[in-house]
Design a protein around this motif. Structure first.
Motif, PDB file in Angstrom:
ATOM      1  N   SER A 151       0.851  -1.182   0.000  1.00 60.08           N
ATOM      2  CA  SER A 151       0.000   0.000   0.000  1.00 60.08           C
ATOM      3  C   SER A 151       0.893   1.240   0.000  1.00 60.08           C
ATOM      4  O   SER A 151       2.121   1.148   0.083  1.00 60.08           O
ATOM      5  CB  SER A 151      -0.915   0.004   1.220  1.00 60.08           C
ATOM      6  N   ASN A 152       0.293   2.403  -0.058  1.00 65.70           N
ATOM      7  CA  ASN A 152       1.079   3.640  -0.055  1.00 65.70           C
ATOM      8  C   ASN A 152       1.853   3.848   1.238  1.00 65.70           C
ATOM      9  O   ASN A 152       2.854   4.558   1.259  1.00 65.70           O
ATOM     10  CB  ASN A 152       0.165   4.847  -0.312  1.00 65.70           C
ATOM     11  N   ASP A 153       1.409   3.210   2.316  1.00 62.77           N
ATOM     12  CA  ASP A 153       2.067   3.376   3.605  1.00 62.77           C
ATOM     13  C   ASP A 153       3.135   2.317   3.895  1.00 62.77           C
ATOM     14  O   ASP A 153       3.813   2.384   4.919  1.00 62.77           O
ATOM     15  CB  ASP A 153       1.027   3.336   4.730  1.00 62.77           C
ATOM     16  N   THR A 154       3.279   1.353   3.001  1.00 63.33           N
ATOM     17  CA  THR A 154       4.256   0.284   3.219  1.00 63.33           C
ATOM     18  C   THR A 154       5.686   0.815   3.067  1.00 63.33           C
ATOM     19  O   THR A 154       5.976   1.598   2.160  1.00 63.33           O
ATOM     20  CB  THR A 154       4.035  -0.856   2.205  1.00 63.33           C
ATOM     21  N   THR A 155       6.561   0.394   3.957  1.00 64.63           N
ATOM     22  CA  THR A 155       7.986   0.691   3.816  1.00 64.63           C
ATOM     23  C   THR A 155       8.608  -0.360   2.905  1.00 64.63           C
ATOM     24  O   THR A 155       8.551  -1.558   3.199  1.00 64.63           O
ATOM     25  CB  THR A 155       8.697   0.679   5.175  1.00 64.63           C
ATOM     26  N   ILE A 156       9.168   0.075   1.792  1.00 67.79           N
ATOM     27  CA  ILE A 156       9.791  -0.821   0.827  1.00 67.79           C
ATOM     28  C   ILE A 156      11.302  -0.818   1.038  1.00 67.79           C
ATOM     29  O   ILE A 156      11.929   0.241   1.091  1.00 67.79           O
ATOM     30  CB  ILE A 156       9.462  -0.400  -0.618  1.00 67.79           C
ATOM     31  N   VAL A 157      11.876  -2.012   1.165  1.00 72.43           N
ATOM     32  CA  VAL A 157      13.330  -2.162   1.259  1.00 72.43           C
ATOM     33  C   VAL A 157      13.802  -2.930   0.030  1.00 72.43           C
ATOM     34  O   VAL A 157      13.403  -4.081  -0.192  1.00 72.43           O
ATOM     35  CB  VAL A 157      13.755  -2.905   2.540  1.00 72.43           C
ATOM     36  N   HIS A 202       6.359   6.860  -4.390  1.00 70.97           N
ATOM     37  CA  HIS A 202       6.353   6.099  -3.131  1.00 70.97           C
ATOM     38  C   HIS A 202       7.271   6.795  -2.132  1.00 70.97           C
ATOM     39  O   HIS A 202       8.415   7.119  -2.441  1.00 70.97           O
ATOM     40  CB  HIS A 202       6.784   4.654  -3.338  1.00 70.97           C
ATOM     41  N   LYS A 203       6.773   7.006  -0.930  1.00 68.71           N
ATOM     42  CA  LYS A 203       7.474   7.852   0.036  1.00 68.71           C
ATOM     43  C   LYS A 203       8.509   7.106   0.875  1.00 68.71           C
ATOM     44  O   LYS A 203       9.612   7.593   1.090  1.00 68.71           O
ATOM     45  CB  LYS A 203       6.460   8.524   0.979  1.00 68.71           C
ATOM     46  N   SER A 204       8.145   5.934   1.381  1.00 69.78           N
ATOM     47  CA  SER A 204       9.035   5.223   2.296  1.00 69.78           C
ATOM     48  C   SER A 204       9.828   4.166   1.532  1.00 69.78           C
ATOM     49  O   SER A 204       9.424   3.003   1.419  1.00 69.78           O
ATOM     50  CB  SER A 204       8.244   4.575   3.437  1.00 69.78           C
ATOM     51  N   LEU A 205      10.971   4.596   0.988  1.00 71.30           N
ATOM     52  CA  LEU A 205      11.844   3.729   0.198  1.00 71.30           C
ATOM     53  C   LEU A 205      13.200   3.628   0.860  1.00 71.30           C
ATOM     54  O   LEU A 205      13.767   4.640   1.278  1.00 71.30           O
ATOM     55  CB  LEU A 205      12.031   4.291  -1.214  1.00 71.30           C
ATOM     56  N   LYS A 206      13.733   2.411   0.921  1.00 74.18           N
ATOM     57  CA  LYS A 206      15.045   2.203   1.515  1.00 74.18           C
ATOM     58  C   LYS A 206      15.820   1.177   0.686  1.00 74.18           C
ATOM     59  O   LYS A 206      15.231   0.354  -0.012  1.00 74.18           O
ATOM     60  CB  LYS A 206      14.918   1.707   2.959  1.00 74.18           C
TER      61      LYS A 206
END
Length: 281
Positions: free
Chosen positions: A78-84, A106-110
């Motif tokens: 989802s849009n709130d998921t943190t992707i690593v 996507h905001k939370s990208l690592k």
């Protein structure tokens, strides 16, 4: 990670190990060698096949907004998921994915600092089990192409005194001695050489021997010694854009350069363009 402009875009192996069961974190493996995932991957990670998952079926381009939304939904993101993101070759395709995912907002990208090599070197667990996630609802933004360069933009800026081109390929590719990389004939071009004025700073100079990124002081020296400074309009390129996305990540996320674009058409396009100017030593 001390001193990086955006240290939050990197995580280490311990962080990933501590979040393997976190439902708000999704690991994505993006490799140059697409068979590695089946050999073994970090538990819970899904596979991004760059030859299939993010390519337009007709034109040489990426999936559109709707295609990206379907891909994220399929992986339960989802849009709130943190992707690593992580992968082989010191995270070539992980950085490429970071660049593409950034375009769609996507905001939370690592990125896992060190990628597969670091995880393996520490003897951490792999699995062959393919995870299955319930589809999620995902809403992407229209692609922000301000971080993407196209051939006409590159050509128009060749005489711009504020423009800096970085050719991140090997010195042999840059000189034209090597027309296409061994085992990568699909990345060939009609002519060898480099785009006029481009500085040769191979992507790997930004990485330590264990695949992690060098310190901020070392990175600044690498680029500033070649007159690649934050006040310049910078364009990176390689053959197809994956290695140059690694340099784009270093400049934008670790050093905070405000004007950096990745030319993903890169040498496979420029080296085959009719009348495109080319330099050789």
């Amino acid at each position: 990670m001390s001193g990086y402009t955006h240290p939050e875009t990197l995580v280490d192996t311990s962080w990933v190990a501590d979040h393997l069961q976190d439902p708000n974190v999704r690991l994505i493996e993006a490799d140059e060698d697409i068979l590695l995932y089946e050999i073994g991957h970090i538990p819970g990670a899904v596979k991004l096949d760059w030859h299939v998952d993010v390519q337009d079926l007709v034109s040489r381009d990426f999936v559109d907004k709707e295609g990206f939304e379907r891909l994220m939904s399929r992986w339960g993101i989802s849009n709130d998921t943190t992707i690593v993101l992580y992968g082989d070759k010191n995270n070539w395709y992980a950085a490429y994915s970071f660049w593409l995912f950034t375009q769609y907002g996507h905001k939370s990208l690592k990125i896992l600092n060190g990628g597969r090599a670091k995880w393996e070197a520490e003897g951490r667990p792999y699995t062959k089990e393919v995870p299955h996630y319930a589809p999620a609802t995902y809403h992407a933004q229209d692609a922000d192409e301000s971080i993407r360069a196209f051939r006409d933009q590159v050509a128009a800026g060749l005489k711009d005194p504020n423009r800096r081109l970085i050719d991140v390929r090997s010195p042999q590719e840059y000189s034209g001695e090597l027309l296409h990389m061994v085992n990568y004939p699909q990345e060939g071009a009609q002519r060898g050489g480099h785009i006029p004025g481009a500085k040769n700073i191979p992507w790997a100079t930004a990485a330590n021997s264990d695949g992690t990124f060098k310190s901020v002081e070392e990175l600044r020296q690498i680029y500033e010694d070649k007159d690649i400074t934050p006040d310049k309009d910078v364009v990176t390129y390689c053959r197809i854009g994956e290695r140059s996305a690694h340099t784009w990540f270093v400049l934008t996320q670790l050093l905070g350069y405000p004007q950096v674009r990745n030319y993903d058409g890169s040498w496979t396009e420029w080296g085959s363009l009719v009348r495109a100017p080319i330099e050789k030593p």
